[in-house]
Write a protein that holds these residues in place. Structure first.
Motif, mmCIF file in Angstrom:
data_model
loop_
_atom_site.group_PDB
_atom_site.id
_atom_site.type_symbol
_atom_site.label_atom_id
_atom_site.label_comp_id
_atom_site.label_asym_id
_atom_site.label_seq_id
_atom_site.Cartn_x
_atom_site.Cartn_y
_atom_site.Cartn_z
ATOM 1 N N ARG A 150 0.830 -1.206 0.000
ATOM 2 C CA ARG A 150 0.000 0.000 0.000
ATOM 3 C C ARG A 150 0.866 1.259 0.000
ATOM 4 O O ARG A 150 0.602 2.201 -0.759
ATOM 5 C CB ARG A 150 -0.918 0.005 1.219
ATOM 6 N N LEU A 151 1.898 1.282 0.841
ATOM 7 C CA LEU A 151 2.802 2.435 0.879
ATOM 8 C C LEU A 151 3.498 2.621 -0.464
ATOM 9 O O LEU A 151 3.575 3.752 -0.986
ATOM 10 C CB LEU A 151 3.843 2.243 1.983
ATOM 11 N N LEU A 152 4.013 1.542 -1.032
ATOM 12 C CA LEU A 152 4.719 1.633 -2.305
ATOM 13 C C LEU A 152 3.794 2.118 -3.422
ATOM 14 O O LEU A 152 4.193 2.928 -4.266
ATOM 15 C CB LEU A 152 5.311 0.271 -2.668
ATOM 16 N N THR A 153 2.558 1.640 -3.425
ATOM 17 C CA THR A 153 1.598 2.068 -4.450
ATOM 18 C C THR A 153 1.305 3.556 -4.324
ATOM 19 O O THR A 153 1.299 4.299 -5.320
ATOM 20 C CB THR A 153 0.301 1.265 -4.333
ATOM 21 N N TRP A 154 1.069 4.004 -3.102
ATOM 22 C CA TRP A 154 0.768 5.419 -2.881
ATOM 23 C C TRP A 154 1.936 6.305 -3.302
ATOM 24 O O TRP A 154 1.758 7.314 -4.000
ATOM 25 C CB TRP A 154 0.438 5.639 -1.406
ATOM 26 N N VAL A 155 3.150 5.923 -2.915
ATOM 27 C CA VAL A 155 4.330 6.726 -3.254
ATOM 28 C C VAL A 155 4.567 6.725 -4.761
ATOM 29 O O VAL A 155 4.886 7.773 -5.350
ATOM 30 C CB VAL A 155 5.570 6.194 -2.512
ATOM 31 N N ALA A 156 4.382 5.570 -5.416
ATOM 32 C CA ALA A 156 4.604 5.504 -6.858
ATOM 33 C C ALA A 156 3.597 6.364 -7.614
ATOM 34 O O ALA A 156 3.976 7.137 -8.508
ATOM 35 C CB ALA A 156 4.522 4.048 -7.334
ATOM 36 N N VAL A 157 2.327 6.258 -7.259
ATOM 37 C CA VAL A 157 1.288 6.996 -7.993
ATOM 38 C C VAL A 157 1.416 8.499 -7.767
ATOM 39 O O VAL A 157 1.442 9.298 -8.719
ATOM 40 C CB VAL A 157 -0.112 6.496 -7.584
ATOM 41 N N VAL A 158 1.517 8.912 -6.507
ATOM 42 C CA VAL A 158 1.581 10.335 -6.206
ATOM 43 C C VAL A 158 2.909 10.936 -6.663
ATOM 44 O O VAL A 158 2.947 12.004 -7.286
ATOM 45 C CB VAL A 158 1.367 10.579 -4.699
ATOM 46 N N GLY A 159 4.017 10.255 -6.368
ATOM 47 C CA GLY A 159 5.329 10.791 -6.716
ATOM 48 C C GLY A 159 5.522 10.921 -8.208
ATOM 49 O O GLY A 159 5.916 11.991 -8.708
ATOM 50 N N ILE A 160 5.250 9.836 -8.956
ATOM 51 C CA ILE A 160 5.430 9.896 -10.409
ATOM 52 C C ILE A 160 4.419 10.850 -11.033
ATOM 53 O O ILE A 160 4.758 11.616 -11.956
ATOM 54 C CB ILE A 160 5.328 8.492 -11.018
ATOM 55 N N GLY A 161 3.193 10.846 -10.526
ATOM 56 C CA GLY A 161 2.174 11.737 -11.075
ATOM 57 C C GLY A 161 2.561 13.200 -10.945
ATOM 58 O O GLY A 161 2.518 13.967 -11.917
ATOM 59 N N LEU A 162 2.955 13.626 -9.740
ATOM 60 C CA LEU A 162 3.350 15.018 -9.534
ATOM 61 C C LEU A 162 4.635 15.350 -10.297
ATOM 62 O O LEU A 162 4.766 16.438 -10.873
ATOM 63 C CB LEU A 162 3.542 15.297 -8.042
ATOM 64 N N GLY A 163 5.588 14.403 -10.280
ATOM 65 C CA GLY A 163 6.845 14.651 -10.978
ATOM 66 C C GLY A 163 6.651 14.821 -12.470
ATOM 67 O O GLY A 163 7.200 15.752 -13.077
ATOM 68 N N TRP A 164 5.867 13.952 -13.075
ATOM 69 C CA TRP A 164 5.624 14.071 -14.517
ATOM 70 C C TRP A 164 4.818 15.321 -14.844
ATOM 71 O O TRP A 164 5.110 16.001 -15.834
ATOM 72 C CB TRP A 164 4.902 12.823 -15.025
ATOM 73 N N ALA A 165 3.822 15.634 -14.022
ATOM 74 C CA ALA A 165 3.011 16.829 -14.279
ATOM 75 C C ALA A 165 3.864 18.093 -14.247
ATOM 76 O O ALA A 165 3.666 19.018 -15.050
ATOM 77 C CB ALA A 165 1.879 16.923 -13.258
ATOM 78 N N SER A 166 4.844 18.134 -13.331
ATOM 79 C CA SER A 166 5.692 19.327 -13.225
ATOM 80 C C SER A 166 6.607 19.491 -14.431
ATOM 81 O O SER A 166 7.107 20.596 -14.681
ATOM 82 C CB SER A 166 6.543 19.252 -11.948
ATOM 83 N N GLY A 167 6.836 18.412 -15.175
ATOM 84 C CA GLY A 167 7.684 18.500 -16.361
ATOM 85 C C GLY A 167 6.935 18.855 -17.627
ATOM 86 O O GLY A 167 7.578 19.118 -18.661
ATOM 87 N N VAL A 168 5.608 18.896 -17.567
ATOM 88 C CA VAL A 168 4.822 19.172 -18.769
ATOM 89 C C VAL A 168 5.112 20.560 -19.351
ATOM 90 O O VAL A 168 5.266 20.701 -20.578
ATOM 91 C CB VAL A 168 3.320 18.976 -18.484
ATOM 92 N N PRO A 169 5.173 21.643 -18.533
ATOM 93 C CA PRO A 169 5.488 22.953 -19.141
ATOM 94 C C PRO A 169 6.813 22.960 -19.898
ATOM 95 O O PRO A 169 6.898 23.523 -21.003
ATOM 96 C CB PRO A 169 5.523 23.898 -17.923
ATOM 97 N N ALA A 170 7.855 22.334 -19.358
ATOM 98 C CA ALA A 170 9.135 22.268 -20.068
ATOM 99 C C ALA A 170 8.997 21.461 -21.354
ATOM 100 O O ALA A 170 9.584 21.816 -22.392
ATOM 101 C CB ALA A 170 10.204 21.663 -19.166
ATOM 102 N N ALA A 171 8.218 20.374 -21.311
ATOM 103 C CA ALA A 171 8.010 19.571 -22.512
ATOM 104 C C ALA A 171 7.282 20.374 -23.581
ATOM 105 O O ALA A 171 7.637 20.319 -24.769
ATOM 106 C CB ALA A 171 7.214 18.315 -22.155
ATOM 107 N N LEU A 172 6.267 21.131 -23.184
ATOM 108 C CA LEU A 172 5.534 21.951 -24.142
ATOM 109 C C LEU A 172 6.433 23.020 -24.758
ATOM 110 O O LEU A 172 6.285 23.373 -25.936
ATOM 111 C CB LEU A 172 4.325 22.592 -23.461
ATOM 112 N N HIS A 173 7.372 23.522 -23.953
ATOM 113 C CA HIS A 173 8.313 24.501 -24.500
ATOM 114 C C HIS A 173 9.219 23.853 -25.548
ATOM 115 O O HIS A 173 9.472 24.446 -26.611
ATOM 116 C CB HIS A 173 9.158 25.099 -23.377
ATOM 117 N N HIS A 174 9.700 22.637 -25.287
ATOM 118 C CA HIS A 174 10.537 21.942 -26.267
ATOM 119 C C HIS A 174 9.762 21.696 -27.565
ATOM 120 O O HIS A 174 10.333 21.767 -28.658
ATOM 121 C CB HIS A 174 11.016 20.608 -25.699
#
Length: 425
Positions: free
Chosen positions: A266-290
Motif C-alpha cells: 500500500r505504501l509503495l503504491t501510494w508513493v509511486a502513484v503520487v510521486g510519479i504523477g506530480l513529478g511528470w506533471a511538473s515537467g509538462v510545461p518544459a516539454a511543451l516549451h521543447h
C-alpha cells in the motif's frame, strides 16, 4: 585479539536487521534500469557545436529531436539522480547492518561509512578530471559525509521530519524560481533598456559549454572539467531533493520496505502513484516549451525547468517504489530482471563505463562525434553504451565477480583488511 566492544544495550535505529535475509531484488533492479535513464539524462552534455538553449539542450534539430527532449523533460531530467540518492541512502543502512551483523562495532561502521564517502568524492573528482564534468559521485560523497555525521543515529521521526522539510523547501523554491521568471519578463516589458541588456547577456553566454566537450585541447578540457566539478559538486548539495532523498532512503531501509515489498504494497503504491504523477506533471510545461507549444521567449526557457526540478525528487522516489511493486509481483525475476540486477549490483562500474565510452567518442578532444549528432543520435549512442555495459555485467555475474570499481572501492574502504575483524561475531 580482543573482541570489539559490544553494541550498546539500546540498539541504534539502524542496528536491527529486517526479518528477511539476503540481497533484496528491488534496489538492484531499479539501479540497473535507471542507469539507462542516467545515460539519457547525461547525453546532451556530450553534444557540442550546436546553438545552446537556456535548457542546456541544443537549440536546433528535427521534430524527433524536439519530441525526445519533451520526453526527457517529463520523465528523466531531475528525476533520476534523486532516485539514485534514495537508493544510496537505502544502501547506507544495508552497508551498516551487514557489517554490524558480522561483528563490526557501530563506531567502526560509521568510520567505514566516512571512508566510503571520502573515496566517492575522490572517484568523482577523477571522473570529472578525466572524462565528465557532470559527475554526481562527488556530490553523493559530500552529502554522505554531512548527513551521516548529523543524522545517521537519529530517530526515524527526526529523519522523516527533515526529509519532508527539505522537500517542502525545494518545492517552494522551485515555485518561487518559476514566478521570478515572470517577474523578470514583466520588468523587461516595462523597460526596453533592461530587455536589451538581458538579451545581450544571453547572446554572450548562449554558446557557453558547461561540459567542456567542445574543447579540442585535452589538457585544457581536463582543467575546465576539474574547475567545473569543484564548483558544482559542493553546489549540488544545496539541491535539497538529494539530501531529502537520502533521508527517505534511510527511513525506508530501517523498515525493510524494499526487502519486504509485499508487506508494504500500500505504501509503495501510494508513493509511486503520487510521486510519479506530480513529478511528470511538473515537467509538462518544459516539454511543451521543447515542442514549441508553449511559446516562451528564450530568457524564460529556464523557468519551467525550475518547477520540474523542484518536483523531480518525488518522481525519483516514485520510481524506486515502482520497482518495489515489480519485485513484489515477480519475486523470482526472469532473464531480463536478472540482467538488470547484474547491472544494479555493479552500478558504480556501470555508471563510469558510460563516460569511459561516450566521452572519448563524442568530445572534441576525442573522435568528435558530438558535433555531428543531435538529441536522437546521442540517445541512440547512450542506449547502445548501456546495452554493452549490461552485457559486461551479465558476463561478470555469471563468473561471480564484482565490478572493477566496486572491488576497488571495497578494498579502499577496508584499508586492505578483511571486512570482518578477527574475533568478530
Amino acid at each position: 585479539m580482543a573482541h570489539p566492544p559490544l553494541p550498546p544495550s539500546r540498539p541504534l535505529p539502524w542496528y536491527q536487521p529486517p526479518a528477511t535475509s539476503g540481497r533484496s531484488l528491488a534496489p538492484d533492479l531499479a539501479r540497473g534500469f535507471m542507469l539507462l535513464l542516467i545515460a539519457w539524462a547525461n547525453s546532451s552534455w556530450h553534444l557540442w557545436g550546436h546553438p545552446l538553449s537556456m535548457s542546456l539542450h541544443p537549440g536546433d534539430g528535427s521534430a524527433l529531436d524536439r519530441v525526445l527532449r519533451a520526453v526527457l523533460a517529463v520523465a528523466v531530467e531531475g528525476r533520476i539522480y534523486p532516485m539514485f540518492a534514495f537508493l544510496l541512502g537505502y544502501g547506507m543502512v544495508q552497508f551498516a547492518r551487514a557489517r554490524a551483523g558480522r561483528g563490526v562495532h557501530p563506531i567502526e561502521v560509521r568510520r567505514q561509512l566516512r571512508r566510503r564517502h571520502w573515496f566517492l568524492v575522490l572517484f568523482g573528482f577523477v571522473h570529472a578530471l578525466l572524462l565528465f564534468s557532470g559527475d554526481v559521485l562527488g556530490a553523493y560523497g559530500l552529502l554522505g559525509l554531512v548527513l551521516v555525521g548529523i543524522f545517521f543515529n537519529r530517530s526515524d521521526k527526526v529523519i522523516l521530519g527533515w526529509g519532508i522539510a527539505f522537500t517542502v523547501l525545494m518545492v517552494l523554491g522551485g515555485v518561487a524560481g518559476t514566478a521570478s521568471g515572470f517577474v523578470l519578463d514583466a520588468a523587461m516589458s516595462a523597460d526596453p533598456e533592461v530587455a536589451r541588456q538581458i538579451q545581450e547577456s544571453l547572446t554572450e553566454t548562449g554558446g557557453f559549454d558547461p561540459s567542456g566537450s567542445g574543447e579540442h585541447n585535452i589538457v585544457l578540457a581536463m582543467l575546465f572539467r576539474a574547475g567545473m566539478w569543484l564548483i558544482t559538486a559542493p553546489a549540488s548539495m544545496l539541491m535539497l531533493t538529494l539530501p531529502a532523498s537520502i533521508l527517505f532512503g534511510w527511513w525506508a531501509a530501517r523498515r525493510g520496505v524494499l526487502e519486504q515489498p509485499d508487506a508494504h504494497r500500500r505504501l509503495l503504491t501510494w508513493v509511486a502513484v503520487v510521486g510519479i504523477g506530480l513529478g511528470w506533471a511538473s515537467g509538462v510545461p518544459a516539454a511543451l516549451h521543447h515542442l514549441g507549444v508553449l511559446g516562451l521567449p528564450e530568457h524564460l526557457a529556464w523557468a519551467p525547468l525550475s518547477l520540474a526540478y523542484a518536483f523531480g525528487g518525488l518522481a525519483g522516489i516514485g520510481y524506486a517504489a515502482l520497482f518495489g511493486l515489480v519485485a513484489a509481483r515477480r519475486p523470482r525475476p526472469g532473464r531480463l530482471g536478472l540482467a538488470l540486477t547484474a547491472v544494479g549490483r555493479r552500478s558504480l562500474s556501470a555508471y563510469l563505463w558510460q563516460s569511459i565510452v561516450m566521452a572519448p567518442l563524442l568530445a572534441a578532444w576525442g573522435l568528435g562525434l558530438g558535433q555531428h549528432v543531435n538529441t536522437a543520435g546521442v540517445l541512440a549512442i547512450a542506449t547502445l553504451t548501456w546495452l554493452a555495459g549490461l552485457g559486461l555485467c551479465v558476463w561478470l555475474d555469471r563468473r561471480q565477480r564484482p565490478g572493477p570499481f566496486e572491488a576497488l572501492l571495497r578494498r579502499l574502504v577496508n584499508g586492505g583488511r578483511p571486512a570482518v575483524p578477527k574475533g568478530g561475531q
